[in-house]
Design a protein around this motif. Structure first.
Motif, PDB file in Angstrom:
ATOM      1  N   ARG A  14     -10.613  -3.406   2.033  1.00  0.00           N
ATOM      2  CA  ARG A  14     -11.733  -4.024   2.737  1.00  0.00           C
ATOM      3  C   ARG A  14     -12.466  -2.915   3.474  1.00  0.00           C
ATOM      4  N   VAL A  15     -13.793  -2.944   3.398  1.00  0.00           N
ATOM      5  CA  VAL A  15     -14.621  -1.952   4.078  1.00  0.00           C
ATOM      6  C   VAL A  15     -15.776  -2.654   4.776  1.00  0.00           C
ATOM      7  N   GLU A  16     -16.329  -1.981   5.773  1.00  0.00           N
ATOM      8  CA  GLU A  16     -17.544  -2.463   6.422  1.00  0.00           C
ATOM      9  C   GLU A  16     -18.704  -1.624   5.928  1.00  0.00           C
ATOM     10  N   VAL A  47     -17.304 -11.411   0.710  1.00  0.00           N
ATOM     11  CA  VAL A  47     -18.293 -10.709   1.536  1.00  0.00           C
ATOM     12  C   VAL A  47     -18.560 -11.593   2.743  1.00  0.00           C
ATOM     13  N   ARG A  49     -20.339 -11.600   6.915  1.00  0.00           N
ATOM     14  CA  ARG A  49     -21.081 -10.898   7.962  1.00  0.00           C
ATOM     15  C   ARG A  49     -20.107 -10.450   9.054  1.00  0.00           C
ATOM     16  N   ALA A  50     -20.222  -9.198   9.444  1.00  0.00           N
ATOM     17  CA  ALA A  50     -19.349  -8.666  10.480  1.00  0.00           C
ATOM     18  C   ALA A  50     -19.939  -8.881  11.861  1.00  0.00           C
ATOM     19  N   GLU A  59     -24.273  -5.720   9.265  1.00  0.00           N
ATOM     20  CA  GLU A  59     -22.951  -5.209   8.922  1.00  0.00           C
ATOM     21  C   GLU A  59     -22.190  -6.308   8.184  1.00  0.00           C
ATOM     22  N   PHE A  60     -21.577  -5.927   7.063  1.00  0.00           N
ATOM     23  CA  PHE A  60     -20.793  -6.860   6.261  1.00  0.00           C
ATOM     24  C   PHE A  60     -19.404  -6.291   6.033  1.00  0.00           C
ATOM     25  N   THR A  61     -18.435  -7.180   5.987  1.00  0.00           N
ATOM     26  CA  THR A  61     -17.087  -6.810   5.589  1.00  0.00           C
ATOM     27  C   THR A  61     -16.929  -7.250   4.145  1.00  0.00           C
ATOM     28  N   SER A  63     -14.421  -7.320   0.828  1.00  0.00           N
ATOM     29  CA  SER A  63     -13.094  -7.154   0.229  1.00  0.00           C
ATOM     30  C   SER A  63     -13.286  -6.891  -1.253  1.00  0.00           C
ATOM     31  N   ARG A  96     -14.984   5.989   2.263  1.00  0.00           N
ATOM     32  CA  ARG A  96     -14.648   4.800   3.058  1.00  0.00           C
ATOM     33  C   ARG A  96     -13.596   3.935   2.371  1.00  0.00           C
ATOM     34  N   TYR A  97     -13.246   4.270   1.136  1.00  0.00           N
ATOM     35  CA  TYR A  97     -12.254   3.510   0.366  1.00  0.00           C
ATOM     36  C   TYR A  97     -10.879   4.163   0.400  1.00  0.00           C
TER      37      TYR A  97
END
Length: 115
Positions: A14-16, A47, A49-50, A59-61, A63, A96-97
């Motif tokens: 999971r990344v932002e 997906v 919204r963060a 900003e989105f998180t 997976s 970022r991964y």
């Protein structure tokens, strides 16, 4: 005796990301992972919204999962997965991964065989 062995490796994480919308966030992750590991099959599982407030760029998180067959030199079948994981980690290192979790893949691919 060292021989080349093939291991199907599956990663998830999971990344932002900052993006213009849900579809943009999904596409960004697929594109970035595709550049890091062109042979891998990449899919987004979620997906969200963060942040709370809607803005032009949000900003989105995201997976994600990815899977590929990795051919590695190994003396035994037990050594092959470790070598395959090292290879997979090296492909996403420094990105970022980098915190992707790795496992050997068994059974059909997510979304059905050949999807």
């Amino acid at each position: 005796m060292t021989v080349e062995r093939t291991v199907r490796v599956r990663g998830r994480g999971r990344v932002e990301v900052a993006a213009y919308g849900l579809a943009d966030a999904e596409h960004l992750v697929e594109k970035e992972l595709g550049r890091l590991w062109p042979e891998a099959r990449v899919w987004v599982t979620e997906v969200a919204r963060a942040g709370g407030a809607a803005r032009i760029v949000e900003e989105f998180t995201v997976s994600y999962g990815l899977e590929a067959d990795v051919a590695v030199p190994a003396e035994s079948p037990d050594e092959a997965p470790g070598a395959a994981f090292r290879h997979a980690r090296s492909l996403v290192a420094g990105s970022r991964y980098a915190r992707t979790e790795w496992a050997t893949a068994r059974g059909p691919r997510p979304g059905g065989e050949g999807a």
